[in-house]
Design a protein around this motif. Sequence first.
Motif, PDB file in Angstrom:
ATOM      1  N   VAL A   1       0.875  -1.159   0.000  1.00  0.00           N
ATOM      2  CA  VAL A   1       0.000   0.000   0.000  1.00  0.00           C
ATOM      3  C   VAL A   1       0.919   1.218   0.000  1.00  0.00           C
ATOM      4  CG1 VAL A   1      -1.670   1.330   1.356  1.00  0.00           C
ATOM      5  CG2 VAL A   1      -1.795  -1.168   1.337  1.00  0.00           C
ATOM      6  N   ILE A   2       0.647   2.191  -0.823  1.00  0.00           N
ATOM      7  CA  ILE A   2       1.388   3.456  -0.746  1.00  0.00           C
ATOM      8  C   ILE A   2       0.618   4.335   0.244  1.00  0.00           C
ATOM      9  CG2 ILE A   2       2.287   5.452  -1.997  1.00  0.00           C
ATOM     10  CD1 ILE A   2       3.541   2.843  -2.940  1.00  0.00           C
ATOM     11  N   GLU A   3       1.133   4.403   1.465  1.00  0.00           N
ATOM     12  CA  GLU A   3       0.458   5.151   2.530  1.00  0.00           C
ATOM     13  C   GLU A   3       0.276   6.609   2.122  1.00  0.00           C
ATOM     14  OE1 GLU A   3      -0.776   3.796   5.272  1.00  0.00           O
ATOM     15  OE2 GLU A   3       0.117   1.810   4.981  1.00  0.00           O
ATOM     16  N   GLY A   4      -0.948   7.122   2.296  1.00  0.00           N
ATOM     17  CA  GLY A   4      -1.234   8.515   2.006  1.00  0.00           C
ATOM     18  C   GLY A   4      -1.464   8.827   0.543  1.00  0.00           C
ATOM     19  N   TYR A   5      -1.419   7.834  -0.327  1.00  0.00           N
ATOM     20  CA  TYR A   5      -1.630   8.048  -1.761  1.00  0.00           C
ATOM     21  C   TYR A   5      -3.117   8.232  -2.020  1.00  0.00           C
ATOM     22  CZ  TYR A   5      -1.028   7.411  -6.799  1.00  0.00           C
ATOM     23  OH  TYR A   5      -0.999   7.578  -8.162  1.00  0.00           O
ATOM     24  N   ASP A   6      -3.475   9.302  -2.688  1.00  0.00           N
ATOM     25  CA  ASP A   6      -4.872   9.592  -2.997  1.00  0.00           C
ATOM     26  C   ASP A   6      -5.223   8.966  -4.347  1.00  0.00           C
ATOM     27  OD1 ASP A   6      -7.441  10.618  -3.010  1.00  0.00           O
ATOM     28  OD2 ASP A   6      -6.821  12.602  -3.698  1.00  0.00           O
ATOM     29  N   GLY A   7      -5.588   7.705  -4.320  1.00  0.00           N
ATOM     30  CA  GLY A   7      -5.908   6.977  -5.539  1.00  0.00           C
ATOM     31  C   GLY A   7      -5.795   5.489  -5.298  1.00  0.00           C
ATOM     32  N   PRO A   8      -5.892   4.697  -6.360  1.00  0.00           N
ATOM     33  CA  PRO A   8      -5.909   3.235  -6.218  1.00  0.00           C
ATOM     34  C   PRO A   8      -4.671   2.666  -5.517  1.00  0.00           C
ATOM     35  CG  PRO A   8      -6.477   3.875  -8.461  1.00  0.00           C
ATOM     36  CD  PRO A   8      -6.069   5.123  -7.743  1.00  0.00           C
TER      37      PRO A   8
ATOM     38  N   GLY B   1      -3.259   3.715  -3.037  1.00  0.00           N
ATOM     39  CA  GLY B   1      -3.431   3.862  -1.599  1.00  0.00           C
ATOM     40  C   GLY B   1      -4.192   2.706  -0.981  1.00  0.00           C
ATOM     41  N   ARG B   2      -4.677   1.796  -1.818  1.00  0.00           N
ATOM     42  CA  ARG B   2      -5.353   0.594  -1.331  1.00  0.00           C
ATOM     43  C   ARG B   2      -4.427  -0.604  -1.503  1.00  0.00           C
ATOM     44  NH1 ARG B   2      -9.446   3.035  -4.601  1.00  0.00           N
ATOM     45  NH2 ARG B   2      -9.190   1.419  -6.177  1.00  0.00           N
ATOM     46  N   LEU B   3      -4.669  -1.631  -0.720  1.00  0.00           N
ATOM     47  CA  LEU B   3      -3.889  -2.860  -0.811  1.00  0.00           C
ATOM     48  C   LEU B   3      -3.965  -3.417  -2.232  1.00  0.00           C
ATOM     49  CD1 LEU B   3      -2.273  -5.123   0.568  1.00  0.00           C
ATOM     50  CD2 LEU B   3      -4.463  -6.217   1.101  1.00  0.00           C
ATOM     51  N   HIS B   4      -2.804  -3.692  -2.809  1.00  0.00           N
ATOM     52  CA  HIS B   4      -2.722  -4.279  -4.143  1.00  0.00           C
ATOM     53  C   HIS B   4      -1.388  -5.005  -4.288  1.00  0.00           C
ATOM     54  CE1 HIS B   4      -0.641  -0.418  -4.570  1.00  0.00           C
ATOM     55  NE2 HIS B   4      -0.037  -0.921  -5.643  1.00  0.00           N
ATOM     56  N   GLY B   5      -1.260  -5.779  -5.334  1.00  0.00           N
ATOM     57  CA  GLY B   5      -0.041  -6.551  -5.531  1.00  0.00           C
ATOM     58  C   GLY B   5       0.557  -6.340  -6.907  1.00  0.00           C
ATOM     59  N   HIS B   6       1.805  -6.781  -7.021  1.00  0.00           N
ATOM     60  CA  HIS B   6       2.529  -6.708  -8.284  1.00  0.00           C
ATOM     61  C   HIS B   6       3.328  -7.983  -8.483  1.00  0.00           C
ATOM     62  CE1 HIS B   6       1.941  -2.364  -8.773  1.00  0.00           C
ATOM     63  NE2 HIS B   6       2.283  -2.224  -7.503  1.00  0.00           N
ATOM     64  N   THR B   7       3.553  -8.329  -9.734  1.00  0.00           N
ATOM     65  CA  THR B   7       4.629  -9.246 -10.078  1.00  0.00           C
ATOM     66  C   THR B   7       5.782  -8.339 -10.452  1.00  0.00           C
ATOM     67  OG1 THR B   7       3.143 -10.987 -10.822  1.00  0.00           O
ATOM     68  CG2 THR B   7       5.418 -11.058 -11.651  1.00  0.00           C
ATOM     69  N   TYR B   8       6.666  -8.107  -9.501  1.00  0.00           N
ATOM     70  CA  TYR B   8       7.826  -7.244  -9.729  1.00  0.00           C
ATOM     71  C   TYR B   8       8.825  -7.983 -10.609  1.00  0.00           C
ATOM     72  CZ  TYR B   8       6.329  -4.242  -5.858  1.00  0.00           C
ATOM     73  OH  TYR B   8       5.633  -3.378  -5.045  1.00  0.00           O
ATOM     74  N   ARG B   9       9.372  -7.278 -11.571  1.00  0.00           N
ATOM     75  CA  ARG B   9      10.472  -7.807 -12.381  1.00  0.00           C
ATOM     76  C   ARG B   9      11.712  -7.010 -12.019  1.00  0.00           C
ATOM     77  NH1 ARG B   9      10.248  -6.778 -18.389  1.00  0.00           N
ATOM     78  NH2 ARG B   9      12.412  -6.169 -18.566  1.00  0.00           N
ATOM     79  N   VAL B  10      12.802  -7.707 -11.769  1.00  0.00           N
ATOM     80  CA  VAL B  10      14.051  -7.078 -11.353  1.00  0.00           C
ATOM     81  C   VAL B  10      15.156  -7.477 -12.320  1.00  0.00           C
ATOM     82  CG1 VAL B  10      15.777  -6.898  -9.509  1.00  0.00           C
ATOM     83  CG2 VAL B  10      13.350  -7.184  -8.926  1.00  0.00           C
ATOM     84  N   ARG B  11      15.945  -6.505 -12.688  1.00  0.00           N
ATOM     85  CA  ARG B  11      17.169  -6.763 -13.452  1.00  0.00           C
ATOM     86  C   ARG B  11      18.319  -6.212 -12.628  1.00  0.00           C
ATOM     87  NH1 ARG B  11      18.848  -7.876 -18.637  1.00  0.00           N
ATOM     88  NH2 ARG B  11      20.868  -7.023 -19.207  1.00  0.00           N
TER      89      ARG B  11
END
Length: 136
Positions: free
Chosen positions: A16-23, A25-35
Amino acid sequence: MPWKLSTEFTFDSAHVIEGYDGPCGRLHGHTYRVRMELESQRLRPSAHVRRDIMVADFKSLKWAKKDVEQGGLDHMFLNEHPDLGGDTTAEVMAAFLHRETMRRIRDTLDAGDSGDDLRLRVFLWETPESCCEYWE
């Protein structure tokens, strides 16, 4: 630099991006890709081979893809990670991945080897279209 290792991997996590005014700011997930790209002026031993034949072991660059119970970030609620301080933007995450990867690599170096010639660049994608790059 004479040598450069490059590797890519993914891990799945929520935040969650704390204090973010938008989606975000809600719990969500990602498939992070790292190089990860690690450059070095010389070859070194690793935890698995004691001869000077590696920049680093690829395993040392892929630690984050391990399950959270094995010390990685896969399937973790990132806001609870003590080293992130609750901030989990791509910028903060890329800097953390850089810092933690360099710490882990330096922990494997022989005494007297400062690793000053090592240069790491981290690319972190939150989505297929959005990437952050971090280096020092």
